[in-house]
Design an enzyme around this catalytic site. Structure first.
Site, PDB file in Angstrom:
ATOM      1  CB  THR A  52      -0.941  -0.002   1.228  1.00 46.43           C
ATOM      2  OG1 THR A  52      -1.748  -1.176   1.180  1.00 46.43           O
ATOM      3  CG2 THR A  52      -1.816   1.230   1.269  1.00 46.43           C
ATOM      4  CE1 TYR A  53       1.647   4.854   4.329  1.00 43.73           C
ATOM      5  CE2 TYR A  53       1.865   2.787   5.512  1.00 43.73           C
ATOM      6  CZ  TYR A  53       1.399   4.083   5.444  1.00 43.73           C
ATOM      7  OH  TYR A  53       0.687   4.619   6.493  1.00 43.73           O
ATOM      8  CB  THR A  98      14.676   2.271  14.555  1.00 46.64           C
ATOM      9  OG1 THR A  98      14.826   2.496  15.974  1.00 46.64           O
ATOM     10  CG2 THR A  98      14.798   3.601  13.837  1.00 46.64           C
ATOM     11  CG  LEU A  99       9.447   1.012  11.621  1.00 48.75           C
ATOM     12  CD1 LEU A  99       7.971   1.341  11.793  1.00 48.75           C
ATOM     13  CD2 LEU A  99       9.633  -0.320  10.917  1.00 48.75           C
ATOM     14  CD  GLU A 100      15.770   2.277   9.157  1.00 45.35           C
ATOM     15  OE1 GLU A 100      15.406   1.323   8.448  1.00 45.35           O
ATOM     16  OE2 GLU A 100      16.254   2.116  10.289  1.00 45.35           O
TER      17      GLU A 100
END
Length: 185
Positions: free
Chosen positions: A109-110, A131-133
Protein backbone atom coordinates in the site's frame (compact mmCIF):
# COMPACT_ATOMS: atom_id res chain seq x y z
CA UNK A 1 15.63 -21.98 5.95
CA UNK A 2 11.84 -22.34 6.20
CA UNK A 3 9.43 -19.43 6.46
CA UNK A 4 7.43 -19.83 9.65
CA UNK A 5 3.60 -19.99 9.41
CA UNK A 6 0.89 -18.20 11.35
CA UNK A 7 0.38 -20.94 13.96
CA UNK A 8 4.12 -20.88 14.84
CA UNK A 9 4.13 -17.06 15.07
CA UNK A 10 1.01 -17.10 17.26
CA UNK A 11 2.41 -19.81 19.52
CA UNK A 12 5.73 -17.97 20.04
CA UNK A 13 3.96 -14.64 20.57
CA UNK A 14 1.63 -16.05 23.23
CA UNK A 15 4.03 -18.47 24.97
CA UNK A 16 7.37 -16.61 24.69
CA UNK A 17 6.22 -12.98 24.30
CA UNK A 18 7.94 -12.83 20.88
CA UNK A 19 5.64 -9.94 19.85
CA UNK A 20 4.02 -7.54 22.35
CA UNK A 21 1.33 -6.35 21.98
CA UNK A 22 0.26 -9.18 19.67
CA UNK A 23 -2.75 -8.97 17.33
CA UNK A 24 -3.80 -12.55 16.53
CA UNK A 25 -5.76 -11.77 13.35
CA UNK A 26 -5.49 -9.45 10.36
CA UNK A 27 -7.15 -6.07 11.02
CA UNK A 28 -7.94 -4.36 7.72
CA UNK A 29 -11.27 -2.51 7.80
CA UNK A 30 -10.71 1.22 7.36
CA UNK A 31 -6.98 0.99 8.10
CA UNK A 32 -3.74 -0.08 6.46
CA UNK A 33 -3.74 -3.71 7.60
CA UNK A 34 -1.81 -5.04 10.57
CA UNK A 35 -1.63 -8.18 12.71
CA UNK A 36 -1.03 -11.86 12.02
CA UNK A 37 -0.97 -13.05 8.40
CA UNK A 38 -0.40 -16.46 6.79
CA UNK A 39 3.41 -16.33 6.89
CA UNK A 40 4.25 -13.13 8.71
CA UNK A 41 3.19 -10.35 11.02
CA UNK A 42 2.25 -6.85 9.87
CA UNK A 43 3.66 -4.39 12.41
CA UNK A 44 2.33 -0.92 13.20
CA UNK A 45 4.15 2.38 13.48
CA UNK A 46 3.79 4.40 16.70
CA UNK A 47 2.69 8.04 16.74
CA UNK A 48 6.22 9.41 17.21
CA UNK A 49 8.38 10.43 14.24
CA UNK A 50 11.65 12.19 13.48
CA UNK A 51 11.75 13.98 10.13
CA UNK A 52 14.97 15.06 8.42
CA UNK A 53 15.48 18.74 7.62
CA UNK A 54 18.39 20.65 6.10
CA UNK A 55 17.93 23.79 8.22
CA UNK A 56 20.88 23.27 10.58
CA UNK A 57 23.14 20.69 8.93
CA UNK A 58 24.51 20.33 5.39
CA UNK A 59 25.23 16.58 5.41
CA UNK A 60 24.31 13.34 7.15
CA UNK A 61 27.26 11.53 8.74
CA UNK A 62 26.49 8.19 10.44
CA UNK A 63 29.76 8.40 12.44
CA UNK A 64 29.00 11.89 13.72
CA UNK A 65 25.23 12.08 13.71
CA UNK A 66 23.80 15.52 14.52
CA UNK A 67 20.31 15.33 16.04
CA UNK A 68 19.66 18.98 15.11
CA UNK A 69 18.86 17.77 11.58
CA UNK A 70 15.70 16.11 12.91
CA UNK A 71 12.31 17.58 13.72
CA UNK A 72 10.20 15.57 16.17
CA UNK A 73 6.50 15.05 15.49
CA UNK A 74 3.82 13.23 17.48
CA UNK A 75 0.35 12.65 16.09
CA UNK A 76 -2.13 10.55 14.14
CA UNK A 77 0.01 10.84 11.01
CA UNK A 78 3.35 12.09 9.74
CA UNK A 79 3.89 14.13 6.59
CA UNK A 80 7.25 13.38 4.96
CA UNK A 81 8.44 16.21 2.68
CA UNK A 82 9.10 15.43 -1.02
CA UNK A 83 12.24 13.36 -1.65
CA UNK A 84 12.87 13.23 2.08
CA UNK A 85 13.17 10.77 4.93
CA UNK A 86 11.68 10.09 8.36
CA UNK A 87 12.20 7.69 11.24
CA UNK A 88 9.54 5.96 13.30
CA UNK A 89 9.31 2.85 15.45
CA UNK A 90 6.99 -0.08 15.85
CA UNK A 91 4.30 -0.22 18.49
CA UNK A 92 5.25 -3.87 18.90
CA UNK A 93 8.23 -4.98 20.95
CA UNK A 94 9.97 -8.00 19.37
CA UNK A 95 11.98 -10.78 21.03
CA UNK A 96 13.61 -12.88 18.32
CA UNK A 97 14.30 -16.54 19.22
CA UNK A 98 17.89 -17.79 18.91
CA UNK A 99 17.34 -19.98 15.83
CA UNK A 100 15.40 -17.33 13.88
CA UNK A 101 16.17 -14.27 11.77
CA UNK A 102 13.43 -11.80 10.83
CA UNK A 103 13.29 -10.00 7.49
CA UNK A 104 11.15 -6.87 7.27
CA UNK A 105 9.45 -5.82 4.05
CA UNK A 106 7.46 -2.66 3.39
CA UNK A 107 3.73 -2.91 2.72
CA UNK A 108 2.59 -2.66 -0.89
CA UNK A 109 0.00 0.00 0.00
CA UNK A 110 2.82 2.41 0.85
CA UNK A 111 5.19 1.19 -1.89
CA UNK A 112 2.51 1.94 -4.52
CA UNK A 113 2.53 5.52 -3.24
CA UNK A 114 6.32 5.87 -3.53
CA UNK A 115 6.92 5.39 0.20
CA UNK A 116 9.65 2.87 0.95
CA UNK A 117 10.03 1.26 4.40
CA UNK A 118 13.51 -0.03 5.21
CA UNK A 119 14.64 -2.09 8.18
CA UNK A 120 17.73 -4.26 8.52
CA UNK A 121 17.15 -7.89 9.61
CA UNK A 122 16.24 -8.60 13.22
CA UNK A 123 19.07 -10.88 14.37
CA UNK A 124 18.73 -14.01 16.53
CA UNK A 125 18.08 -13.03 20.17
CA UNK A 126 17.73 -9.33 19.36
CA UNK A 127 14.90 -7.58 21.17
CA UNK A 128 13.36 -4.13 21.16
CA UNK A 129 11.09 -1.77 19.31
CA UNK A 130 12.08 -1.74 15.64
CA UNK A 131 13.31 1.61 14.31
CA UNK A 132 11.68 2.13 10.91
CA UNK A 133 13.16 4.17 8.07
CA UNK A 134 10.71 5.80 5.64
CA UNK A 135 11.81 7.24 2.29
CA UNK A 136 9.44 9.46 0.32
CA UNK A 137 10.62 8.95 -3.26
CA UNK A 138 7.95 11.23 -4.75
CA UNK A 139 8.03 14.96 -5.59
CA UNK A 140 4.98 15.40 -3.31
CA UNK A 141 4.51 15.30 0.47
CA UNK A 142 3.66 11.77 1.68
CA UNK A 143 1.51 10.69 4.63
CA UNK A 144 2.25 7.83 7.07
CA UNK A 145 -0.59 6.82 9.40
CA UNK A 146 0.19 6.16 13.08
CA UNK A 147 -1.12 3.00 14.73
CA UNK A 148 -1.59 1.27 11.36
CA UNK A 149 0.41 -1.33 9.44
CA UNK A 150 3.62 -0.25 7.70
CA UNK A 151 5.71 -3.41 7.27
CA UNK A 152 5.57 -7.19 7.33
CA UNK A 153 7.92 -9.28 9.45
CA UNK A 154 8.89 -12.63 7.91
CA UNK A 155 10.33 -15.20 10.35
CA UNK A 156 12.98 -17.54 8.92
CA UNK A 157 14.16 -20.52 10.97
CA UNK A 158 17.78 -21.63 10.56
CA UNK A 159 18.70 -25.28 10.05
CA UNK A 160 20.66 -25.04 13.32
CA UNK A 161 21.12 -22.37 15.97
CA UNK A 162 23.83 -19.78 15.37
CA UNK A 163 27.04 -19.95 17.41
CA UNK A 164 26.88 -16.26 18.38
CA UNK A 165 23.56 -14.43 18.69
CA UNK A 166 22.99 -10.67 18.76
CA UNK A 167 22.61 -10.93 22.54
CA UNK A 168 25.86 -12.92 22.86
CA UNK A 169 27.68 -10.27 20.81
CA UNK A 170 26.24 -7.51 23.02
CA UNK A 171 24.84 -5.75 19.95
CA UNK A 172 24.59 -1.97 20.22
CA UNK A 173 20.85 -1.80 19.44
CA UNK A 174 19.85 -4.48 21.97
CA UNK A 175 16.71 -3.55 23.93
CA UNK A 176 16.11 -0.31 22.07
CA UNK A 177 12.98 1.62 23.00
CA UNK A 178 11.43 4.19 20.73
CA UNK A 179 13.26 5.68 17.76
CA UNK A 180 16.96 4.89 18.05
CA UNK A 181 19.46 7.00 16.10
CA UNK A 182 22.69 5.63 14.53
CA UNK A 183 25.36 4.37 16.91
CA UNK A 184 28.96 3.84 15.82
CA UNK A 185 31.28 2.48 18.52
Amino acid sequence: MPVMPDQWIKSKALESRMIEPFVSSKISTGVISYGLSSYGYDARVSNKFKIFTNLAVSQVDPKNFDESMLIERTGDFCIIPPNSFALGCTIEYFRVPRGVIVICLGKSTYARCGIIVNVTPLEPEWEGHVTLEFSNTTPLPAKIYSNEGVCQMIFLKGSTNCDVSYKDAKGKYMGQAGITLPIVK
